[in-house]
Design a protein around this motif. Structure first.
Motif, PDB file in Angstrom:
ATOM      1  N   LYS A   3       0.824  -1.213   0.000  1.00  0.00           N
ATOM      2  CA  LYS A   3       0.000   0.000   0.000  1.00  0.00           C
ATOM      3  C   LYS A   3       0.856   1.260   0.000  1.00  0.00           C
ATOM      4  N   SER A   4       1.947   1.243   0.728  1.00  0.00           N
ATOM      5  CA  SER A   4       2.795   2.434   0.820  1.00  0.00           C
ATOM      6  C   SER A   4       3.529   2.731  -0.488  1.00  0.00           C
ATOM      7  N   VAL A   8      -2.695   4.931  -5.324  1.00  0.00           N
ATOM      8  CA  VAL A   8      -4.067   4.586  -4.949  1.00  0.00           C
ATOM      9  C   VAL A   8      -4.119   3.088  -4.722  1.00  0.00           C
ATOM     10  N   PHE A   9      -4.767   2.689  -3.658  1.00  0.00           N
ATOM     11  CA  PHE A   9      -4.934   1.270  -3.351  1.00  0.00           C
ATOM     12  C   PHE A   9      -6.419   1.045  -3.134  1.00  0.00           C
ATOM     13  N   VAL A  10      -7.076   0.411  -4.098  1.00  0.00           N
ATOM     14  CA  VAL A  10      -8.516   0.194  -4.049  1.00  0.00           C
ATOM     15  C   VAL A  10      -8.769  -1.284  -3.808  1.00  0.00           C
ATOM     16  N   GLU A  11      -9.519  -1.580  -2.777  1.00  0.00           N
ATOM     17  CA  GLU A  11      -9.870  -2.962  -2.470  1.00  0.00           C
ATOM     18  C   GLU A  11     -11.319  -3.192  -2.901  1.00  0.00           C
ATOM     19  N   GLU A  72       5.239  -9.394  -4.359  1.00  0.00           N
ATOM     20  CA  GLU A  72       4.829  -8.043  -4.695  1.00  0.00           C
ATOM     21  C   GLU A  72       6.024  -7.109  -4.887  1.00  0.00           C
ATOM     22  N   ALA A  73       7.012  -7.196  -4.019  1.00  0.00           N
ATOM     23  CA  ALA A  73       8.179  -6.316  -4.113  1.00  0.00           C
ATOM     24  C   ALA A  73       8.908  -6.506  -5.440  1.00  0.00           C
TER      25      ALA A  73
END
Length: 77
Positions: A3-4, A8-11, A72-73
């Motif tokens: 998230k950081s 924008v982080f939309v769930e 993810e990284a």
């Protein structure tokens, strides 16, 4: 951690619209445009671990990266 690294982080579960319904991408795009009104769909990168969701993002003009769970990284690089 992920998230950081995102503007924008939309769930989808929180929005009440589940992927691959393209309405979720409309919600996210409107939020992204709040940062930059000149933003175009082809400038957006979508990360997901499910191929059909990536295909839906591509159908609205976004770039999509299929990410294996826990990697993810690596995808962000």
């Amino acid at each position: 951690q992920l998230k950081s690294s995102c503007d924008v982080f939309v769930e989808s579960w929180a929005e009440g619209v589940r992927k691959p319904d393209v309405r979720i991408f409309d919600i996210a795009f409107k939020r992204l445009r709040g940062f930059d009104e000149s933003l175009m769909p082809n400038q957006v990168v979508f990360l997901d671990d499910i191929g059909v969701n990536c295909k839906a993002a591509q159908s609205v003009g976004w770039n999509a990266i299929r990410v294996e769970f826990g990697k993810e990284a690596l995808a962000l690089k």
